[in-house]
Motif scaffolding. Structure first.
Motif, PDB file in Angstrom:
ATOM      1  N   GLY A 104      44.619  40.617  35.560  1.00 23.51           N
ATOM      2  CA  GLY A 104      43.864  41.345  36.582  1.00 23.51           C
ATOM      3  C   GLY A 104      42.479  41.735  36.085  1.00 23.51           C
ATOM      4  N   LEU A 105      42.394  42.121  34.813  1.00 29.46           N
ATOM      5  CA  LEU A 105      41.095  42.453  34.223  1.00 29.46           C
ATOM      6  C   LEU A 105      40.197  41.212  34.202  1.00 29.46           C
ATOM      7  CD1 LEU A 105      39.212  44.416  32.702  1.00 29.46           C
ATOM      8  CD2 LEU A 105      40.324  43.683  30.576  1.00 29.46           C
ATOM      9  N   VAL A 106      40.763  40.070  33.823  1.00 33.23           N
ATOM     10  CA  VAL A 106      39.990  38.820  33.778  1.00 33.23           C
ATOM     11  C   VAL A 106      39.526  38.438  35.185  1.00 33.23           C
ATOM     12  CG1 VAL A 106      40.186  36.332  33.405  1.00 33.23           C
ATOM     13  CG2 VAL A 106      41.023  37.929  31.676  1.00 33.23           C
ATOM     14  N   GLN A 107      40.433  38.488  36.135  1.00 28.74           N
ATOM     15  CA  GLN A 107      40.085  38.097  37.498  1.00 28.74           C
ATOM     16  C   GLN A 107      38.952  38.959  38.052  1.00 28.74           C
ATOM     17  OE1 GLN A 107      42.762  38.973  40.868  1.00 28.74           O
ATOM     18  NE2 GLN A 107      42.721  36.784  41.348  1.00 28.74           N
ATOM     19  N   THR A 108      39.053  40.269  37.849  1.00 27.29           N
ATOM     20  CA  THR A 108      38.045  41.177  38.379  1.00 27.29           C
ATOM     21  C   THR A 108      36.719  41.021  37.636  1.00 27.29           C
ATOM     22  OG1 THR A 108      39.786  42.727  38.993  1.00 27.29           O
ATOM     23  CG2 THR A 108      37.551  43.586  38.947  1.00 27.29           C
ATOM     24  N   ALA A 109      36.780  40.831  36.323  1.00 30.52           N
ATOM     25  CA  ALA A 109      35.548  40.667  35.541  1.00 30.52           C
ATOM     26  C   ALA A 109      34.784  39.427  35.981  1.00 30.52           C
ATOM     27  CB  ALA A 109      35.888  40.584  34.051  1.00 30.52           C
ATOM     28  N   TYR A 110      35.480  38.341  36.183  1.00 31.84           N
ATOM     29  CA  TYR A 110      34.798  37.106  36.585  1.00 31.84           C
ATOM     30  C   TYR A 110      34.330  37.150  38.037  1.00 31.84           C
ATOM     31  CZ  TYR A 110      35.100  34.423  32.338  1.00 31.84           C
ATOM     32  OH  TYR A 110      34.890  33.961  31.054  1.00 31.84           O
ATOM     33  N   ARG A 111      34.995  37.964  38.833  1.00 34.00           N
ATOM     34  CA  ARG A 111      34.551  38.103  40.224  1.00 34.00           C
ATOM     35  C   ARG A 111      33.166  38.744  40.294  1.00 34.00           C
ATOM     36  NH1 ARG A 111      38.995  40.725  42.968  1.00 34.00           N
ATOM     37  NH2 ARG A 111      39.927  38.646  43.079  1.00 34.00           N
TER      38      ARG A 111
END
Length: 338
Positions: free
Chosen positions: A253-260
């Protein structure tokens, strides 16, 4: 399994084995600090696998629910169309009966009507009746073929609806089973975490000092820097299964949000994220790359520099920086930007 930090493994055996014994939880747990921490990491790795499985099943369930709803709507439409044509067919059958009744009268023939009429009005009435009979009995109804097609579509739509609902129910059952497994792991991890939280101040400082990967972080330019800057800004926020921010995260979730934040839509779970981008060797890692751990993949961290990465570790922990090689067994490193 997430590997024990190298610095912990290197601490003298005497220190570890003579560490104050912890009060045993309800279920049998290791009684040394090192053993308890290793058990915590094992449970955390298992929990991450289950969590990823649940996220995948939930996505599958959502897709089946959507398909099921669409099948129900299509079946309703098909039934309505068939019902409308059946109503028309019934009306046509009523007209046939009228036509048959009219045509059975001998005086419907035009010449007969002329010969047998008793008055001009009587002649007009008989000629109108003859015309109606000819029209009504003028051949097979065109609606018969359309009705057959509609009723066939109705049957197929009803079968598709039943199949879609069966699949939805099956996946919903799988999701419920995975949630039960996750709940059981929650309880075990909470138990171990409580024991870790009850360590003496000296023991706690020993463990907290094991992975001291803080210090200055250099944020590069470009999208990779923006991704890293966002992840670093989330440090201290708690890990929570299934969370994508803004107050808590799981690892993917951290990765997904960071890349968003840079306009890149990453998949939801780490095993899917591990298929995106370009593979990178360990010796070539740079800020913003993603390091995936485990076999199968169940954890991910965002590279800070050649030795550190920021990640949402596990239940009871906060987003933090750790050593790339101490977080766990590396499965693959991927570069998404740059």
């Amino acid at each position: 399994m997430r590997a024990l930090p190298a610095s912990l493994a290197g601490i003298g055996a005497a220190v570890l084995l003579t560490a104050t014994l912890l009060t045993a939880p309800a279920t049998a747990q290791p009684t040394t600090v090192a053993g308890l921490l290793a058990h915590y990491y094992d449970l955390s790795a298992e929990a991450e696998l289950v969590n990823e499985e649940l996220l995948v099943v939930q996505e599958e369930l959502a897709a089946h629910q959507k398909a099921s709803a669409a099948a129900v709507e299509a079946a309703d439409d098909a039934k309505a169309s068939a019902d409308a044509l059946r109503d028309k067919a019934t009306a046509a059958q009523d007209l046939d009966r009228v036509a048959n009744a009219l045509s059975s009268r001998r005086d419907l023939d035009g010449l007969t009507a002329l010969a047998t009429s008793t008055s001009p009005d009587d002649l007009v009435g008989k000629l109108e009746a003859a015309t109606l009979a000819a029209h009504l009995t003028g051949g097979p109804r065109k609606g018969d073929a359309a009705l057959e097609v509609a009723e066939d579509a109705e049957k197929k739509a009803a079968a598709a609806e039943s199949q879609a609902q069966d699949l939805e129910a099956k996946v919903a059952g799988t999701a419920a089973e995975v949630r039960q497994r996750r709940s059981a792991l929650d309880a075990q991890i909470a138990e171990v975490r409580t024991a870790l939280d009850n360590l003496t101040p000296d023991q706690r400082s020993l463990l907290e000092g094991i992975e001291d990967y803080g210090g200055d972080v250099v944020i590069p330019g470009g999208d990779a820097g923006s991704v890293l800057e966002f992840a670093i800004s989330q440090m201290g926020k708690p890990y929570l299964w299934g969370a994508v921010g803004p107050s808590s995260y799981d690892c993917s979730g951290l990765v997904q949000t960071a890349y968003r934040t840079v306009g890149i839509n990453m998949p939801r779970v780490s095993r899917q994220q591990a298929q995106v981008g370009k593979r990178v060797d360990r010796s070539d890692v740079r800020a913003g790359d993603l390091v995936f751990y485990g076999n199968p993949v169940h954890h991910v961290a965002i590279v800070v520099d050649s030795v550190r990465a920021v990640h949402a570790p596990s239940f009871g922990e906060n987003v933090k920086i750790g050593g790339i090689d101490s977080i766990g067994t590396i499965a693959v490193i991927r570069r998404i930007v740059g």
